[in-house]
Design a protein around this motif. Sequence first.
Motif, PDB file in Angstrom:
ATOM      1  N   GLN A 118       0.822  -1.210   0.000  1.00  0.00           N
ATOM      2  CA  GLN A 118       0.000   0.000   0.000  1.00  0.00           C
ATOM      3  C   GLN A 118       0.856   1.260   0.000  1.00  0.00           C
ATOM      4  O   GLN A 118       0.573   2.241   0.675  1.00  0.00           O
ATOM      5  N   GLY A 119       1.935   1.192  -0.775  1.00  0.00           N
ATOM      6  CA  GLY A 119       2.789   2.357  -0.983  1.00  0.00           C
ATOM      7  C   GLY A 119       3.806   2.614   0.099  1.00  0.00           C
ATOM      8  O   GLY A 119       4.589   3.562  -0.006  1.00  0.00           O
ATOM      9  N   GLU A 120       3.849   1.786   1.153  1.00  0.00           N
ATOM     10  CA  GLU A 120       4.781   1.968   2.260  1.00  0.00           C
ATOM     11  C   GLU A 120       5.764   0.798   2.312  1.00  0.00           C
ATOM     12  O   GLU A 120       5.371  -0.358   2.124  1.00  0.00           O
ATOM     13  N   THR A 121       7.021   1.094   2.589  1.00  0.00           N
ATOM     14  CA  THR A 121       8.004   0.031   2.762  1.00  0.00           C
ATOM     15  C   THR A 121       7.779  -0.630   4.116  1.00  0.00           C
ATOM     16  O   THR A 121       7.786   0.040   5.150  1.00  0.00           O
ATOM     17  N   ILE A 122       7.578  -1.957   4.100  1.00  0.00           N
ATOM     18  CA  ILE A 122       7.303  -2.664   5.351  1.00  0.00           C
ATOM     19  C   ILE A 122       8.446  -3.590   5.757  1.00  0.00           C
ATOM     20  O   ILE A 122       8.503  -4.035   6.907  1.00  0.00           O
ATOM     21  N   PHE A 123       9.369  -3.869   4.840  1.00  0.00           N
ATOM     22  CA  PHE A 123      10.489  -4.751   5.150  1.00  0.00           C
ATOM     23  C   PHE A 123      11.629  -4.428   4.204  1.00  0.00           C
ATOM     24  O   PHE A 123      11.412  -4.140   3.024  1.00  0.00           O
ATOM     25  N   GLY A 124      12.849  -4.440   4.725  1.00  0.00           N
ATOM     26  CA  GLY A 124      14.006  -4.152   3.887  1.00  0.00           C
ATOM     27  C   GLY A 124      15.211  -4.949   4.339  1.00  0.00           C
ATOM     28  O   GLY A 124      15.377  -5.236   5.528  1.00  0.00           O
ATOM     29  N   VAL A 125      16.045  -5.312   3.368  1.00  0.00           N
ATOM     30  CA  VAL A 125      17.288  -6.027   3.635  1.00  0.00           C
ATOM     31  C   VAL A 125      18.413  -5.350   2.877  1.00  0.00           C
ATOM     32  O   VAL A 125      18.278  -5.058   1.682  1.00  0.00           O
ATOM     33  N   LEU A 126      19.523  -5.097   3.571  1.00  0.00           N
ATOM     34  CA  LEU A 126      20.740  -4.544   2.973  1.00  0.00           C
ATOM     35  C   LEU A 126      21.834  -5.584   3.183  1.00  0.00           C
ATOM     36  O   LEU A 126      22.377  -5.706   4.290  1.00  0.00           O
ATOM     37  N   TYR A 127      22.131  -6.339   2.141  1.00  0.00           N
ATOM     38  CA  TYR A 127      22.973  -7.534   2.270  1.00  0.00           C
ATOM     39  C   TYR A 127      24.373  -7.286   1.721  1.00  0.00           C
ATOM     40  O   TYR A 127      24.539  -6.804   0.595  1.00  0.00           O
ATOM     41  N   ASP A 128      25.372  -7.610   2.541  1.00  0.00           N
ATOM     42  CA  ASP A 128      26.770  -7.537   2.129  1.00  0.00           C
ATOM     43  C   ASP A 128      27.166  -8.908   1.597  1.00  0.00           C
ATOM     44  O   ASP A 128      27.286  -9.872   2.362  1.00  0.00           O
TER      45      ASP A 128
END
Length: 277
Positions: A118-128
């Motif tokens: 619904q237009g909102e970021t609910i989960f994020g991953v920044l992977y090295d």
Amino acid sequence: MLSRETKDAVIEIIRDVAQAEILPRFRELSDDAISTKSGFDDLVTVADLAAEKAMTQRFQNLLPNAQIVGEESVAEDESVLDILDSQELVFIIDPIDGTWNFANGLSIFGVLIAVVYQGETIFGVLYDVVNDDWVEASKGEGAWFVRPGEAPRPYRIEEQPTDNKLVGFFSPFLFKNAEQRLKAADLQPKYARTIALRCCCHEYRTLLKGNVDFSVSPKTNAWDHAAGILAYQEAGGIVRMLDGRTYKPAIREGVIVAGRSSSVVEAICKDILPIVV
């Protein structure tokens, strides 16, 4: 919206694909495995394409009703961006963030995955990819540094600046035209230091560590920013558009300003506004 089981499955997909499609190609790319897109330094490699294809397939298998927006699919067809205007569940994929670094044998690259609903970021991953560790963030649940076999460690941004003249991420070369670039370059000596890693994944990870006070980006690509902004906000950082709008992944034009406190963000906006007006 996403169960812990689903989040863990997303992370395992990222790790699996990185080990299969990205890491074996690092420092092993032939000249014909690297191409340009919008300019000489906007690169795409066979690893980007293979990783995005593999992650797209596996995310669709995991959540068949989810839509996919991948950086390389947008490069082929800009209308893919219209998916971000929907209210559906959307995966945003940056298969290799920092492709220029990756293609030139520098270890400053990563994978960025954001899940939007619904237009909102609910989960994020920044992977090295090189170190096999990651930052994960869930809306309302904080931002965490995770290394396999260890307990996750929370991030929390302190308001005290690194230096009273501030340290920040921004590059004059990202601004639209020569006049804006000159103004941005003239602004740099005002600060204690300005840096550009050519990799949003590691820039946001550095912001989360608290050793940099702000960042400015005149390019709003959702695959570069959605995951990192969620993590930074969950850790207590402040993010807004230069014109005062709340950041949304669907925003396609404008300047993103992030900082460790409202006062830092306001000061940076005051500095940057004359560059773009």
